[in-house]
Design a protein around this motif. Structure first.
Motif, PDB file in Angstrom:
ATOM      1  N   UNK A   1       4.771  11.967   0.391  1.00  0.00           N
ATOM      2  CA  UNK A   1       4.830  10.833   1.206  1.00  0.00           C
ATOM      3  C   UNK A   1       6.117  10.327   1.458  1.00  0.00           C
ATOM      4  N   UNK A   2       7.606  10.473   3.071  1.00  0.00           N
ATOM      5  CA  UNK A   2       8.102  10.120   2.519  1.00  0.00           C
ATOM      6  C   UNK A   2       8.330   8.124   2.329  1.00  0.00           C
ATOM      7  N   UNK A   3       9.631   7.347   1.972  1.00  0.00           N
ATOM      8  CA  UNK A   3       9.418   6.377   1.605  1.00  0.00           C
ATOM      9  C   UNK A   3       9.307   5.289   2.784  1.00  0.00           C
ATOM     10  N   UNK A   4      10.017   5.354   4.244  1.00  0.00           N
ATOM     11  CA  UNK A   4       9.909   5.056   5.483  1.00  0.00           C
ATOM     12  C   UNK A   4       8.659   5.557   6.684  1.00  0.00           C
ATOM     13  N   UNK A   5       7.928   6.256   5.144  1.00  0.00           N
ATOM     14  CA  UNK A   5       6.048   6.303   6.003  1.00  0.00           C
ATOM     15  C   UNK A   5       5.616   5.180   5.670  1.00  0.00           C
ATOM     16  N   UNK A   6       4.920   4.521   6.515  1.00  0.00           N
ATOM     17  CA  UNK A   6       4.123   3.104   6.378  1.00  0.00           C
ATOM     18  C   UNK A   6       2.824   3.690   6.309  1.00  0.00           C
ATOM     19  N   UNK A   7       2.193   4.770   6.128  1.00  0.00           N
ATOM     20  CA  UNK A   7       0.968   5.360   6.016  1.00  0.00           C
ATOM     21  C   UNK A   7       0.232   4.344   4.849  1.00  0.00           C
ATOM     22  N   UNK A   8      -0.842   4.211   5.044  1.00  0.00           N
ATOM     23  CA  UNK A   8      -1.252   3.721   3.839  1.00  0.00           C
ATOM     24  C   UNK A   8      -2.684   2.692   4.305  1.00  0.00           C
ATOM     25  N   UNK A   9      -3.449   2.477   2.713  1.00  0.00           N
ATOM     26  CA  UNK A   9      -4.615   0.741   2.618  1.00  0.00           C
ATOM     27  C   UNK A   9      -4.573   0.170   2.342  1.00  0.00           C
ATOM     28  N   UNK A  10      -4.436  -0.904   2.218  1.00  0.00           N
ATOM     29  CA  UNK A  10      -4.685  -2.028   1.717  1.00  0.00           C
ATOM     30  C   UNK A  10      -5.145  -2.945   0.846  1.00  0.00           C
ATOM     31  N   UNK A  11      -5.349  -3.252  -0.308  1.00  0.00           N
ATOM     32  CA  UNK A  11      -5.986  -4.698  -0.713  1.00  0.00           C
ATOM     33  C   UNK A  11      -5.344  -5.824  -1.060  1.00  0.00           C
ATOM     34  N   UNK A  12      -6.018  -6.761  -0.707  1.00  0.00           N
ATOM     35  CA  UNK A  12      -5.505  -7.906  -1.462  1.00  0.00           C
ATOM     36  C   UNK A  12      -5.395  -8.871  -2.383  1.00  0.00           C
ATOM     37  N   UNK A  13      -4.622  -9.233  -2.426  1.00  0.00           N
ATOM     38  CA  UNK A  13      -4.765  -9.894  -4.041  1.00  0.00           C
ATOM     39  C   UNK A  13      -4.264 -11.618  -4.169  1.00  0.00           C
TER      40      UNK A  13
END
Length: 137
Positions: A66-78
């Motif tokens: 995945x390229x640096x500028x590709x914002x595809x992700x899933x997230x966790x809150x802390x």
């Protein structure tokens, strides 16, 4: 109609490394599993959340780029900004930090991105209006 988001399923190039990653970085634990070898399937959940949402890891996947500028992700809150920084430092030391910690305008908040062992990007954020550590608006 009532629809609920219950899981996300990802192929894992190295299932054992992925299980270890999600345990160490996300405090997730195995709640169910079945199959063997590259057909093994593992359900991971945050403590106490296994009946609401699971991350399903399927053995036998390919590595992802995945390229640096590709914002595809899933997230966790802390719970704190310091926790984002701690995770980023660990990932930097282990060579898997994808996005350095940075601040975004609300509702995005403060975050960093880490590559899991297969190459999926996992965001760790503070200050979003979601989850148990939700910021009040």
């Amino acid at each position: 109609m009532t629809v609920a988001f219950t899981h996300c399923a990802l192929q894992a190039a190295d299932l054992e490394k992925s299980i270890d990653f999600y345990a160490r970085y996300c405090a997730m634990e195995i709640v169910k599993e079945h199959g063997e070898d590259d057909k093994r399937v593992v359900w991971l959940a945050s403590p106490g959340a296994g009946d609401r949402f699971v991350l399903v890891l399927l053995g036998g996947g390919a590595m992802r780029e995945q390229d640096e500028g590709d914002m595809t992700h899933y997230g966790f809150g802390v719970a704190t900004r310091e926790e984002v920084d701690r995770i980023a430092a660990l990932a930097r030391d282990e060579g898997c930090l994808h996005w350095e910690p940075r601040e975004y305008a609300p509702p995005t908040g403060y975050l960093c991105g880490v590559k899991d062992p297969t190459g999926y990007i996992v965001e760790f954020s503070y200050g979003q209006p979601l989850g148990p550590h939700a910021a009040s608006e």
